[in-house]
Design a protein around this motif. Structure first.
Motif, PDB file in Angstrom:
ATOM      1  N   GLY A   1      29.918  11.693  27.849  1.00  0.00           N
ATOM      2  CA  GLY A   1      31.315  12.095  27.894  1.00  0.00           C
ATOM      3  C   GLY A   1      32.052  11.741  26.624  1.00  0.00           C
ATOM      4  N   GLU A   2      33.272  12.247  26.526  1.00  0.00           N
ATOM      5  CA  GLU A   2      34.083  11.978  25.345  1.00  0.00           C
ATOM      6  C   GLU A   2      34.542  10.530  25.299  1.00  0.00           C
ATOM      7  N   SER A   3      34.634   9.885  26.474  1.00  0.00           N
ATOM      8  CA  SER A   3      35.033   8.484  26.526  1.00  0.00           C
ATOM      9  C   SER A   3      34.364   7.839  27.727  1.00  0.00           C
ATOM     10  N   ALA A   4      34.294   6.507  27.723  1.00  0.00           N
ATOM     11  CA  ALA A   4      33.660   5.778  28.823  1.00  0.00           C
ATOM     12  C   ALA A   4      34.422   5.960  30.128  1.00  0.00           C
ATOM     13  N   ASP A   5      35.706   6.320  30.035  1.00  0.00           N
ATOM     14  CA  ASP A   5      36.523   6.512  31.236  1.00  0.00           C
ATOM     15  C   ASP A   5      36.199   7.811  31.964  1.00  0.00           C
ATOM     16  N   LYS A   6      35.599   8.746  31.258  1.00  0.00           N
ATOM     17  CA  LYS A   6      35.305  10.053  31.852  1.00  0.00           C
ATOM     18  C   LYS A   6      33.845  10.438  31.606  1.00  0.00           C
ATOM     19  N   PRO A   7      32.899   9.758  32.287  1.00  0.00           N
ATOM     20  CA  PRO A   7      31.483  10.084  32.085  1.00  0.00           C
ATOM     21  C   PRO A   7      31.131  11.450  32.664  1.00  0.00           C
ATOM     22  N   VAL A   8      30.199  12.136  32.016  1.00  0.00           N
ATOM     23  CA  VAL A   8      29.730  13.438  32.493  1.00  0.00           C
ATOM     24  C   VAL A   8      28.590  13.257  33.487  1.00  0.00           C
ATOM     25  N   LEU A   9      27.723  12.286  33.215  1.00  0.00           N
ATOM     26  CA  LEU A   9      26.561  12.034  34.068  1.00  0.00           C
ATOM     27  C   LEU A   9      26.779  10.770  34.890  1.00  0.00           C
ATOM     28  N   PRO A  10      26.237  10.727  36.097  1.00  0.00           N
ATOM     29  CA  PRO A  10      25.405  11.751  36.726  1.00  0.00           C
ATOM     30  C   PRO A  10      26.219  12.954  37.197  1.00  0.00           C
ATOM     31  N   LEU A  11      25.547  14.097  37.238  1.00  0.00           N
ATOM     32  CA  LEU A  11      26.182  15.324  37.689  1.00  0.00           C
ATOM     33  C   LEU A  11      26.251  15.349  39.214  1.00  0.00           C
ATOM     34  N   PRO A  12      27.302  15.954  39.761  1.00  0.00           N
ATOM     35  CA  PRO A  12      27.369  16.096  41.220  1.00  0.00           C
ATOM     36  C   PRO A  12      26.401  17.175  41.702  1.00  0.00           C
ATOM     37  N   LYS A  13      25.818  16.950  42.842  1.00  0.00           N
ATOM     38  CA  LYS A  13      24.876  17.935  43.388  1.00  0.00           C
ATOM     39  C   LYS A  13      25.596  19.137  43.973  1.00  0.00           C
ATOM     40  N   LYS A  14      26.848  18.934  44.351  1.00  0.00           N
ATOM     41  CA  LYS A  14      27.629  20.036  44.908  1.00  0.00           C
ATOM     42  C   LYS A  14      28.501  20.612  43.808  1.00  0.00           C
ATOM     43  N   ALA A  15      28.180  21.793  43.356  1.00  0.00           N
ATOM     44  CA  ALA A  15      28.954  22.514  42.337  1.00  0.00           C
ATOM     45  C   ALA A  15      28.815  23.989  42.649  1.00  0.00           C
ATOM     46  N   SER A  16      29.761  24.774  42.182  1.00  0.00           N
ATOM     47  CA  SER A  16      29.685  26.203  42.500  1.00  0.00           C
ATOM     48  C   SER A  16      28.570  26.897  41.719  1.00  0.00           C
ATOM     49  N   LYS A  17      28.492  26.628  40.401  1.00  0.00           N
ATOM     50  CA  LYS A  17      27.496  27.322  39.590  1.00  0.00           C
ATOM     51  C   LYS A  17      27.115  26.471  38.383  1.00  0.00           C
ATOM     52  N   ILE A  18      25.810  26.294  38.170  1.00  0.00           N
ATOM     53  CA  ILE A  18      25.295  25.493  37.065  1.00  0.00           C
ATOM     54  C   ILE A  18      24.435  26.378  36.175  1.00  0.00           C
ATOM     55  N   LEU A  19      24.647  26.266  34.868  1.00  0.00           N
ATOM     56  CA  LEU A  19      23.816  26.972  33.895  1.00  0.00           C
ATOM     57  C   LEU A  19      22.738  26.015  33.388  1.00  0.00           C
ATOM     58  N   VAL A  20      21.493  26.467  33.423  1.00  0.00           N
ATOM     59  CA  VAL A  20      20.385  25.735  32.819  1.00  0.00           C
ATOM     60  C   VAL A  20      19.874  26.600  31.682  1.00  0.00           C
ATOM     61  N   ALA A  21      19.830  26.040  30.473  1.00  0.00           N
ATOM     62  CA  ALA A  21      19.466  26.829  29.300  1.00  0.00           C
ATOM     63  C   ALA A  21      18.397  26.116  28.485  1.00  0.00           C
ATOM     64  N   GLY A  22      17.662  26.900  27.696  1.00  0.00           N
ATOM     65  CA  GLY A  22      16.662  26.346  26.794  1.00  0.00           C
ATOM     66  C   GLY A  22      15.261  26.822  27.120  1.00  0.00           C
ATOM     67  N   SER A  23      14.458  26.991  26.099  1.00  0.00           N
ATOM     68  CA  SER A  23      13.112  27.528  26.275  1.00  0.00           C
ATOM     69  C   SER A  23      12.183  26.583  27.023  1.00  0.00           C
ATOM     70  N   HIS A  24      12.500  25.293  27.066  1.00  0.00           N
ATOM     71  CA  HIS A  24      11.624  24.336  27.731  1.00  0.00           C
ATOM     72  C   HIS A  24      11.985  24.105  29.200  1.00  0.00           C
ATOM     73  N   ALA A  25      13.076  24.675  29.658  1.00  0.00           N
ATOM     74  CA  ALA A  25      13.568  24.389  31.003  1.00  0.00           C
ATOM     75  C   ALA A  25      12.659  24.921  32.102  1.00  0.00           C
ATOM     76  N   ASP A  26      11.978  26.018  31.849  1.00  0.00           N
ATOM     77  CA  ASP A  26      11.125  26.613  32.878  1.00  0.00           C
ATOM     78  C   ASP A  26       9.736  26.887  32.307  1.00  0.00           C
ATOM     79  N   ASN A  27       9.145  25.882  31.650  1.00  0.00           N
ATOM     80  CA  ASN A  27       7.859  26.070  30.991  1.00  0.00           C
ATOM     81  C   ASN A  27       7.076  24.754  31.013  1.00  0.00           C
ATOM     82  N   LEU A  28       6.114  24.662  31.923  1.00  0.00           N
ATOM     83  CA  LEU A  28       5.318  23.437  32.051  1.00  0.00           C
ATOM     84  C   LEU A  28       4.568  23.105  30.772  1.00  0.00           C
TER      85      LEU A  28
END
Length: 203
Positions: free
Chosen positions: A41-68
């Motif tokens: 996050g931009e500051s310790a007061d507002k961490p991004v992680l961990p992400l909530p499991k309940k969200a409307s829509k999540i984007l997963v990007a990158g060539s390694h995301a779906d490639n064993l």
């Protein structure tokens, strides 16, 4: 070690390679503990992680995301590595994320999304497997076949650990080799660097 007397491997235990028990051990002992959180996050007061499991829509990007094959990297199935999901058993990071989030959360995968695609889709979060997310930077090394272990930590079932490597990130290639105690030891992130997080309850 007897390598000259017995140069061939003992094949009697081959049937156990890739067993469920071995994969669970890799997921827990190797993947979860190897993730390093460099920024949250931009500051310790507002961490991004961990992400909530309940969200409307999540984007997963990158060539390694779906490639064993890419997740495993070189020196695995072939010494330079291979691309694809039919090479071995395992879980891609994308599949791990889908297994972890709430059933109503929509997970969208796009290998190379454009800025216009991201802006026009109203994503709650973007998980970039290859590249640098803007506010949370996680280093996953090569998680091998157990991408589920990455999702375990991103969504807070397990916490981040500090790195156990000599250095993460060289300032110049001239620094190689570089280890703790070397006179020229000056990495971007020194040994023991990393933000820790504590596991969260269901979110």
């Amino acid at each position: 070690m007897g390598l000259f007397e017995n140069p061939l491997a003992d094949l009697s235990l081959v049937s156990q390679l890739g067993s469920k028990e071995h994969r669970e051990l890799a997921r827990g002992k190797a993947v979860r503990r190897s993730l390093v959180l460099l920024k949250n996050g931009e500051s310790a007061d507002k961490p991004v992680l961990p992400l909530p499991k309940k969200a409307s829509k999540i984007l997963v990007a990158g060539s390694h995301a779906d490639n064993l094959g890419y997740q495993c990297g070189g020196w695995t199935i072939e010494w330079q590595g291979l691309s694809g999901n039919n090479l071995t058993q395992g879980t891609t990071i994308l599949t791990g994320i889908k297994n972890t989030v709430d059933p109503e959360t929509k997970v969208v995968y796009k290998e190379n999304p454009t800025a216009e695609f991201v802006k026009s889709n109203d994503f709650s979060y973007a998980i970039v497997v290859v590249g640098e997310p803007p506010y949370a930077e996680t280093f996953a090394w090569l998680p091998g076949t157990e991408g589920q272990g990455v999702a375990d930590v991103l969504f807070g079932d397990y916490g981040f650990h500090r790195q156990a490597f000599s250095a993460l990130g060289l300032k110049t290639v001239d620094q190689l080799p570089m280890n703790v105690g070397d006179p020229h030891y000056d990495p971007l992130f020194p040994f023991g660097f990393g933000l820790t997080t504590t596991p969260t309850k269901a979110n």
